[in-house]
Design an enzyme around this catalytic site. Sequence first.
Site, PDB file in Angstrom:
ATOM      1  CG  ASP A  67      -2.186   0.741   1.102  1.00 54.46           C
ATOM      2  OD1 ASP A  67      -2.311   1.500   0.119  1.00 54.46           O
ATOM      3  OD2 ASP A  67      -3.063   0.598   1.976  1.00 54.46           O
ATOM      4  CG  ASP A 120      -9.379   2.348  -0.406  1.00 53.51           C
ATOM      5  OD1 ASP A 120      -8.973   1.216  -0.723  1.00 53.51           O
ATOM      6  OD2 ASP A 120      -8.740   3.121   0.318  1.00 53.51           O
TER       7      ASP A 120
HETATM    8  C1  DGJ Z   1      -5.799   1.958   1.891  1.00 50.77           C
HETATM    9  C2  DGJ Z   1      -6.150   0.752   1.078  1.00 50.77           C
HETATM   10  O1  DGJ Z   1      -6.603   1.121  -0.165  1.00 50.77           O
HETATM   11  C3  DGJ Z   1      -7.175  -0.078   1.865  1.00 50.77           C
HETATM   12  O2  DGJ Z   1      -7.608  -1.162   1.104  1.00 50.77           O
HETATM   13  C4  DGJ Z   1      -6.584  -0.518   3.167  1.00 50.77           C
HETATM   14  O3  DGJ Z   1      -5.545  -1.417   2.938  1.00 50.77           O
HETATM   15  C5  DGJ Z   1      -6.099   0.688   3.965  1.00 50.77           C
HETATM   16  N1  DGJ Z   1      -5.258   1.547   3.179  1.00 50.77           N
HETATM   17  C6  DGJ Z   1      -5.360   0.260   5.199  1.00 50.77           C
HETATM   18  O4  DGJ Z   1      -4.832   1.321   5.877  1.00 50.77           O
END
Ligand code: DGJ
Length: 615
Positions: A481, A551
């Site tokens: 990430d 997300d």
């Molecule tokens: C952002 C990501 O896109 C999410 O899927 C998740 O992993 C969060 N960060 C976790 O902090």
Amino acid sequence: MSIRRIDQAFLLETEHTSYLFQVLDTGHLEHLYYGRRVYIGAQGEGLQALAERRAFSLGNTNSYDSAHQSLTLENICLEMSAYGKGDIREPFLEITHADGSYTSDFLFREAQISREKPAYATLPGSYSEDGNAEHLCVTLQDKGYGLELELHYYVYQECDVIARSCRLINGSESTVQVQRLMSLQLDLADTGYVMTSFTGAWAREMHRSDLPLQAGRTVNASYTGTTSSRANSFVMPSRKGTTEDTGECMGFHLLYSGNHYEAAEVSPYGKTRLVTGMNPQSFCWQLAPGEALEAPEAAFTWSGEGFNGMSGQLHEFIREHIVRGQWKKKERPVLLNSWEAAYFDIHEAKLLKLARAGKSVGIELFVMDDGWFGEREDDTSSLGDWQENRKKLPGGVAGLSKKIRELGMDFGIWVEPEMVNTDSRLYREHPDWTLEIPGKAHSEGRHQRLLDLTNPRVQDYIIDSMTKVFESGEISYVKWDMNRTFTDYYAPSLPPDRQGEVAHRYVLGLYRCMKVLTERFPHILFEGCSAGGNRFDPGILCYFPQIWASDNTDALCRAKMQHSYSYGYPLSVLGAHVSGCPNHQTLRRTPLESRFGVAAFGIFGYECNLCDLSG
Ligand code: DGJ
């Protein structure tokens, strides 16, 4: 052969397209044609029909020199252009020389055709497993200052894709400042195009925008330090009236994961210029004598069969010539991710309960998302301290992964290697390892700072700490990430006159980390992620075979986004999960069948508390 030299002209042919340029007697490269495949005979028959005739310099334009009164660089199609010799359109490169001049004049020196696709020294590139990419390298030399520019062209015949990149070599005796080095310039002899780009924000990725190109410049660019959800680097210029199945269109990809720039300029003389490359905004690279600077590869295609035709070609290109490694053609496991099921509130017992529920409905890979390390209870602390939290995981990552394996599933883990929270041991020990301006107030994003990936010591820390994490249990999947965009661009490890290199050096540092780690752990399935789709590009796909697209897991929103992604990317690289109801981002209620149906188009998984589902 898909590349032919015919006297002073170069012809690149794919199955359905032709790309043609010639060397003028001044040494400039004149672009002649790109589009539907045309017949050019062995002796160049047909070629001159595509060359523009010039009788005089128009209006108050300037002639190139006294010997070429009818040649005005402002009004010819060029393979590359610079400022200073009459072309005032969007340039391919900009260099300030040691004497303060910023005029460049790159002229043909030599060309070589070969059957090779060597790796770049600093950047990822497309590749050909069967060695079938033909390669043309044209070397130009700056008439006034002696710098060299190599223009590289690679032809992927079967998918109708041509890839371009370039390398600038300082053959002069003084350091120069490079303010811009694009990857691709395509000059079209007419106007009437529509520029389609994909813009958005967090959880609103890939909104399609169709802008008819009018007089002047149209720009699609990112300055977030990443490819960005604000403007993906994939663009598709088309003729007005192009539909899904009919009409002429092109698709442009940039194999780059940082600030990018795609511009179109319609000139007053009825021509259209397209450029793509690294964003020149605040870019300034000191190039010492003997040094070289590579520009990222750009890949492009043309189709006479509408957007569908163009997409199919790019899909094949990404599947065959970008994605690599053990997972290239391997079916991906159905995963269950803990994020929307538990957020930061994770504990071994809770995760095992979720995993058992997953196993009972056929989950093959269980992924522990954020919250497992340091003192991490929310997003305010612990990034950088990659040691498991023993209160949450009494048996550590090793213990949990073993139990998950015993349940009959693979185990995966979340990391955010490029970041550090100010509330962390790492930041307290190395306050000079982040991108910030010493002594100045810093703008904040998710309580975290970017590690200074321009610094090789920081890259080594990332590689070492991630190696420990990936070896800490039976890990077969990693979600990488990256949740913060850039502010306060400044690398304490670089001198003041190199701060214009920070954004690009960060990306180069990132690529080094990704290369070492993916080579060290070839069996691990890596998924890229950046606050959803904030870094979705073919550069990342050269290392990680899949990327989390957004997300926003709402089925309706996702259907639209995934459709947009599909113009430039095959759905086989796009992570898509079934989430809970009501949806956590939009609060919308959608039937499970719809959520399943939409997620099933991508790399399928679940992102919800399966213990809550009945039936
Ligand atoms: C952002 C990501 O896109 C999410 O899927 C998740 O992993 C969060 N960060 C976790 O902090």
